[in-house]
Structures are given as structure tokens and as C-alpha cells.
Write a protein that holds these residues in place. Structure first.
Motif, short mmCIF file in Angstrom:
data_model
loop_
_atom_site.label_atom_id
_atom_site.label_comp_id
_atom_site.label_asym_id
_atom_site.label_seq_id
_atom_site.Cartn_x
_atom_site.Cartn_y
_atom_site.Cartn_z
N ILE A 17 0.82 -1.22 0.00
CA ILE A 17 0.00 0.00 0.00
C ILE A 17 0.85 1.26 0.00
CG2 ILE A 17 -1.98 -1.11 1.09
CD1 ILE A 17 -1.17 0.39 3.69
N GLY A 18 2.16 1.13 0.30
CA GLY A 18 3.05 2.28 0.20
C GLY A 18 3.19 2.75 -1.24
N LYS A 19 3.01 1.83 -2.20
CA LYS A 19 3.03 2.18 -3.61
C LYS A 19 1.71 2.84 -4.02
CE LYS A 19 5.99 -1.80 -4.73
NZ LYS A 19 7.20 -1.08 -5.18
N ASP A 20 0.62 2.29 -3.51
CA ASP A 20 -0.72 2.82 -3.78
C ASP A 20 -1.68 2.16 -2.79
OD1 ASP A 20 -3.38 3.27 -4.84
OD2 ASP A 20 -2.46 3.78 -6.76
N PRO A 21 -2.44 2.94 -2.02
CA PRO A 21 -3.35 2.35 -1.04
C PRO A 21 -4.42 1.46 -1.66
CG PRO A 21 -3.75 4.72 -1.24
CD PRO A 21 -2.47 4.42 -1.97
N PHE B 257 -13.10 4.73 8.19
CA PHE B 257 -13.93 5.22 7.09
C PHE B 257 -13.65 6.69 6.78
CE2 PHE B 257 -15.91 1.25 8.13
CZ PHE B 257 -16.28 0.78 6.88
N LYS B 258 -13.17 7.41 7.77
CA LYS B 258 -12.72 8.77 7.51
C LYS B 258 -11.50 8.75 6.60
CE LYS B 258 -11.20 12.96 9.99
NZ LYS B 258 -10.86 13.50 11.34
N LEU B 259 -10.58 7.84 6.86
CA LEU B 259 -9.37 7.71 6.04
C LEU B 259 -9.71 7.31 4.62
CD1 LEU B 259 -6.28 7.61 5.73
CD2 LEU B 259 -6.35 5.27 6.62
N TYR B 260 -10.64 6.36 4.44
CA TYR B 260 -11.00 5.92 3.09
C TYR B 260 -11.56 7.10 2.28
CZ TYR B 260 -10.92 1.43 5.57
OH TYR B 260 -10.57 0.37 6.35
N GLY B 261 -12.38 7.91 2.92
CA GLY B 261 -12.93 9.07 2.24
C GLY B 261 -11.86 10.06 1.82
N GLU B 262 -10.88 10.26 2.68
CA GLU B 262 -9.80 11.19 2.38
C GLU B 262 -8.96 10.69 1.20
OE1 GLU B 262 -7.64 11.50 6.01
OE2 GLU B 262 -9.23 12.61 7.06
N TRP C 226 -8.66 -5.08 11.49
CA TRP C 226 -8.07 -4.68 10.21
C TRP C 226 -8.07 -5.82 9.21
CZ3 TRP C 226 -5.85 -4.17 14.99
CH2 TRP C 226 -5.01 -5.20 15.40
N GLU C 227 -8.31 -7.04 9.67
CA GLU C 227 -8.37 -8.19 8.76
C GLU C 227 -9.46 -9.15 9.20
OE1 GLU C 227 -3.99 -8.62 6.78
OE2 GLU C 227 -4.12 -9.13 8.91
N GLY C 228 -10.71 -8.79 8.86
CA GLY C 228 -11.81 -9.72 9.07
C GLY C 228 -11.73 -10.87 8.10
N SER C 229 -10.94 -10.71 7.10
CA SER C 229 -10.49 -11.76 6.18
C SER C 229 -9.18 -11.26 5.61
CB SER C 229 -11.51 -11.99 5.05
OG SER C 229 -11.60 -10.86 4.22
N GLY D 177 -4.36 -1.27 8.18
CA GLY D 177 -4.55 -1.26 9.63
C GLY D 177 -3.51 -0.42 10.34
N GLY D 178 -2.28 -0.44 9.81
CA GLY D 178 -1.23 0.36 10.42
C GLY D 178 -1.51 1.85 10.33
N GLN D 179 -2.04 2.29 9.19
CA GLN D 179 -2.35 3.70 9.04
C GLN D 179 -3.49 4.13 9.95
OE1 GLN D 179 -2.58 5.22 5.04
NE2 GLN D 179 -0.95 3.89 4.30
N ILE D 180 -4.45 3.24 10.13
CA ILE D 180 -5.58 3.56 11.03
C ILE D 180 -5.09 3.63 12.47
CG2 ILE D 180 -7.76 2.68 11.95
CD1 ILE D 180 -8.13 1.43 9.08
N MET D 181 -4.29 2.65 12.88
CA MET D 181 -3.78 2.65 14.24
C MET D 181 -2.85 3.83 14.50
SD MET D 181 -5.20 0.13 15.84
CE MET D 181 -4.27 -0.61 17.18
N GLN D 182 -2.16 4.28 13.47
CA GLN D 182 -1.30 5.46 13.62
C GLN D 182 -2.13 6.68 14.00
OE1 GLN D 182 0.88 6.53 10.05
NE2 GLN D 182 2.53 7.42 11.29
N ARG D 183 -3.35 6.76 13.49
CA ARG D 183 -4.22 7.87 13.81
C ARG D 183 -4.72 7.80 15.26
NH1 ARG D 183 -6.38 9.65 8.24
NH2 ARG D 183 -8.29 10.45 9.20
N LEU D 184 -4.53 6.63 15.89
CA LEU D 184 -4.88 6.47 17.30
C LEU D 184 -3.66 6.59 18.20
CD1 LEU D 184 -7.41 3.48 17.11
CD2 LEU D 184 -7.85 5.92 16.85
N GLY D 185 -2.50 6.92 17.62
CA GLY D 185 -1.30 7.13 18.42
C GLY D 185 -0.25 6.05 18.32
#
Length: 362
Positions: free
Chosen positions: A100-104, A312-317, A237-240, A180-188
Motif C-alpha cells: 500500500i506504500g506504492k498505492d493504497p 472510514f474517515k481515512l478511506y474518504g480522504e 483490520w483483517e476480518g479476512s 490497519g497500520g495507518q488507522i492505528m497510527q491515527r490512534l497514536g
């Protein structure tokens, strides 16, 4: 020997003389190499790629052979896609979300945090338009991708200390892959991305405070319980999580049609059997881990709520500035809404009632 026997034998010989070159031409000897993102010790994930290679060889009478290399034998685990793209190897067994570093947009093929379960993900890929979108996207990387595994819902990982609230995540050095890492980063959290074979040494040295990888069966093999006791769930971050076979597009286009069909069938089998094995093995493995001192913990509700909101905020951005991501997200999100409605009607009530009856007298 009568005249008819002689003529019959001559006819068969002539037919064989014509057919043999045609058969040989349509079934060429092909040797490929597959780089895996996984060590051999992870027999389910590494094994799924090896199973694809085994089936391809069996179905072609060993004319099409794929030699499988574990992470680090040709390239490191997180460099598999680059090796396939460049033609260093013809194919690779890996996880799209590593890139995802190349493209999310890469996340959609593997899993979307707070997204779909295994059945829903497979349905989107095969009948909801997901796979054509993934392949359209992958063309830009000279790759064609085939779903070739599934882990099912994963655990939330191993922590050295208890997590009682979102505040406890702040500054935590956490090995977590994908979006998941990017989402958790937003939580600190301070996310770290490491391939499977590199995680334990970092946790043991204290370079990491927490790690996630997969589920009990793999986590037991990786030995995390020896250095971190708190085992959290769910891995939202991985329900599957779907590993895939990446094939260099030029090499794929050069294959005979029936070899292509065999590869696709072998990958479809791996996609189904991988999650079957995890479902069978995880139930026993989690009991063994508890016996070794693992302490199961559910993530606090405020962690779940905050991560869901931020996801979902991140996905929208991202969608606002990335047309490829937006196109795939709109397809995925529409399918998710539809599937959730159906699963709430039949699947969830059935499962919930059965689980509430576990241990009840019969």
C-alpha cells in the motif's frame, strides 16, 4: 498378418507421427520460479503457494513446474511484488496489502479494515466486480493476480502490556501490516511493517511493544507467547485476508490456454482449502496458547469505536485524491452495504443463537 491389419497399423503409425508434434507443441516444458513472502515454518501460508505449484505439475504431467522459494531465498518477503513486476521471478505468493506504500488501492484485494468476512470478500471478488477491478489496477504493475488463500478473521495481536483504553495505544511500537497500520497510527500507534520471519527477533529485543501476524495456528509457530502474554481480539483490520498468486503479465500471456486454466484452478483450490485448514487448526491452537500462558483480551470498546470511525474517515480522504482507489472503494462499499443487509437477516441470527447455546445441556 492380413492386409487389413497391416493397413490399420500403418494408419495408426501415421496418425501418431502427425499427432505427437502437435501434442508436444501444445504442452511445452516450462520452468518457473515462485518467490513467497512467507517462511517455510508457516506451513499454511507458505504451503498454499507450494500447493499451487504441486497441482500445476500434477495436472501437466510435470511439463509445467514451478519451484517455490521461501522469503529471503531469492528476495525478501516484502519485495516479492517488485521481483514479479521486473521479471526476476515469473510469479510470487504474497499479500497485496504489503504494497500500500506504492498505492493504497492495493489493500482491496487483501482486506479492508472493518470490512468483509471471508464469504463476503470472496463474493465481491468473484461475483461483485472485485476481481476485474483488481486486475485492471494490477496491469499498471505488469502483474495479473489470482486469489490463492484466505486466513479468515485474524487476532488483534500480542501486547506486552494490557490495553484498557485508546490512551494506552499512544507511542506503542506495533508491527501491523497494511491499512490497519495507518488507522492505528491515527490512534497514536507507531506502526512497523516486517515480514513474518523478522517479527519475533524484533519483539524479543524490545524493538517492538506489540505484534500482529495472523491467528493462533501461525502465531504459535512464531513463538510470540514467549515474550508477550496479552493476546487481543478481534483483528479488525483483517476480518479476512487473501494472499494471492502474482504472475508477471508477459509470462502469463505466453502460456498455452490450458496451462492458464490449470493455474487458475490450482489457485481456486488453494483459496478454498487455506481457510479450511485455518478454521480446523486455530481452534486447537488457541487452547494450546492459553495453556502456555497467553491471556485472551478483547479490545476495549473505545478502541473499536475510534478505529472504526478513523477507518472510514481515512478511506474518504484517500478517495478524494486517488481516482483508482475511489473506483474500487465505491464498488466495494456498495457491495458491503448489500451484503450486510443479507447477513443480518439469516447468517448473524443463526450464528449468534448457536454460540449462546454452547455448553448448554442437550
Amino acid at each position: 498378418m492380413d492386409r487389413r491389419t497391416v493397413l490399420k497399423g500403418a494408419g495408426l503409425a501415421a496418425a501418431a507421427g502427425v499427432a505427437s508434434p502437435a501434442i508436444a507443441q501444445s504442452a511445452p516444458e516450462i520452468r518457473w520460479r515462485m518467490a513467497s513472502s512467507y517462511p517455510k515454518s508457516l506451513d499454511t501460508l507458505f504451503g498454499a503457494g507450494a500447493q499451487v505449484a504441486k497441482r500445476v505439475a500434477e495436472a501437466t504431467d510435470n511439463k509445467f513446474q514451478i519451484q517455490v522459494f521461501a522469503a529471503g531465498e531469492i528476495v525478501q518477503g516484502l519485495q516479492v511484488m517488485d521481483a514479479v513486476q521486473s521479471g526476476t521471478v515469473e510469479c510470487g505468493y504474497t499479500l497485496s496489502s504489503y504494497y500500500i506504500g506504492k498505492d493504497p488501492t492495493f489493500m482491496f484485494e487483501t482486506s479492508v479494515p472493518w470490512g468483509l468476512n471471508v464469504r463476503q470478500h470472496n463474493a465481491w471478488m468473484q461475483f461483485g466486480g472485485g476481481l476485474p477491478l483488481v486486475r485492471e489496477f494490477m496491469k499498471d504493475y505488469n502483474i495479473i493476480s489470482f486469489p490463492a488463500g484466505q486466513t479468515g478473521a485474524q487476532m488483534g495481536g500480542w501486547f506486552r502490556k494490557e490495553i484498557n483504553s485508546v490512551d494506552d495505544l499512544k507511542g506503542l511500537k506495533f508491527r501491523i501490516a497494511g491499512m490497519g497500520g495507518q488507522i492505528m497510527q491515527r490512534l497514536g500507534v507507531v506502526p512497523q511493517v516486517l515480514a513474518g520471519g523478522d517479527i519475533y527477533p524484533a519483539l524479543e529485543r524490545g524493538t517492538l511493544d506489540a505484534v500482529e501476524f495472523s491467528g493462533p495456528y501461525d502465531d504459535e509457530k512464531l513463538g510470540f507467547v514467549k515474550v508477550a502474554k496479552y493476546y487481543y481480539y478481534p483483528g479488525f483490520w483483517e476480518g479476512s485476508a487473501q494472499p494471492s498468486l502474482f504472475v508477471n503479465l508477459e509470462k502469463w500471456n505466453a502460456l498455452p490456454a490450458h496451462y492458464k486454466a490449470i493455474v487458475e484452478l490450482a489457485c481456486a483450490e488453494a483459496n478454498a482449502t487455506c481457510v479450511m485448514k485455518y478454521d480446523a487448526e486455530n481452534a486447537d491452537a488457541v487452547r494450546r496458547l492459553v495453556g502456555q500462558g497467553a491471556q485472551l483480551r478483547a479490545f476495549p470498546k473505545d478502541v473499536l469505536d475510534a478505529s472504526h470511525k478513523e477507518a472510514f474517515k481515512l478511506y474518504g480522504e484517500i478517495a478524494a485524491g486517488n481516482e483508482k482507489f475511489k473506483k474500487m472503494y465505491e464498488s466495494w462499499n456498495a457491495f458491503r452495504e448489500k451484503e450486510y443487509t443479507w447477513f443480518r437477516i439469516a447468517e448473524l441470527p443463526f450464528d449468534y443463537y448457536n454460540y449462546t447455546q454452547q455448553g448448554q445441556p442437550r
